[in-house]
Design an enzyme around this catalytic site. Structure first.
Site, mmCIF file in Angstrom:
data_model
loop_
_atom_site.group_PDB
_atom_site.id
_atom_site.type_symbol
_atom_site.label_atom_id
_atom_site.label_comp_id
_atom_site.label_asym_id
_atom_site.label_seq_id
_atom_site.Cartn_x
_atom_site.Cartn_y
_atom_site.Cartn_z
ATOM 1 N N CYS A 1 35.644 41.694 45.540
ATOM 2 C CA CYS A 1 34.938 43.220 45.786
ATOM 3 C C CYS A 1 34.146 44.450 45.035
ATOM 4 O O CYS A 1 34.978 44.329 44.252
ATOM 5 C CB CYS A 1 36.711 43.456 46.434
ATOM 6 N N CYS B 1 35.916 47.274 44.484
ATOM 7 C CA CYS B 1 37.886 46.706 43.864
ATOM 8 C C CYS B 1 37.562 47.449 42.587
ATOM 9 O O CYS B 1 38.474 47.514 41.637
ATOM 10 C CB CYS B 1 38.402 45.397 44.085
#
Length: 133
Positions: A30, A33
């Site tokens: 991600c 993230c």
């Protein structure tokens, strides 16, 4: 305090502890993230009185599913065992600092204490049903 890895086995014990707990739900693939990770880590270094936990949604898929994590990163904040914040999406350092300040606030502390007192005073459903019979 640096961030700690939270697993299904340590989740309940972690969030039920007194004080503030911030949890970052993330995955290595991600991009948001990966951008938020250093912000979260830096905040953990500046706020040693707060538990900063990271939950890898790939490794802890059961926990992520049980908590209905549908987008990552998702950030949760607990104060004295009560969930006080939950939101998906990356946050910049200023936003995270503001969230920490809000979770630390005396006003929120009073609200959490009142909510816990009300929950403790409320009859448990089984006991209420038995009393009604």
């Amino acid at each position: 305090m640096a961030t700690v890895q939270i697993t299904q086995d340590s989740f309940t014990e972690t969030i039920e502890a007194d004080g503030i707990v911030l949890l970052d739900f993330w995955a290595s693939w991600c991009a948001p993230c990966r951008m938020f990770g250093p912000v979260f880590e830096a905040a953990s270094e500046k706020n040693s009185d707060i538990v900063f936990g990271k939950i890898d949604t790939e490794a802890e898929a059961g926990l992520a599913g049980a908590l209905d994590i549908q987008a990552i990163p998702t950030l949760m904040a607990f104060r004295d065992g009560v969930l006080v914040y939950r939101n998906a999406g990356a946050m910049n350092a200023k936003g995270l600092d503001q969230l920490i300040e809000a979770v630390r606030s005396e006003e929120l502390g009073q609200q959490v204490a009142e909510a816990k007192a009300q929950a403790a005073a409320a009859p448990e459903p089984e006991k209420a049903d038995a009393a009604a019979e």
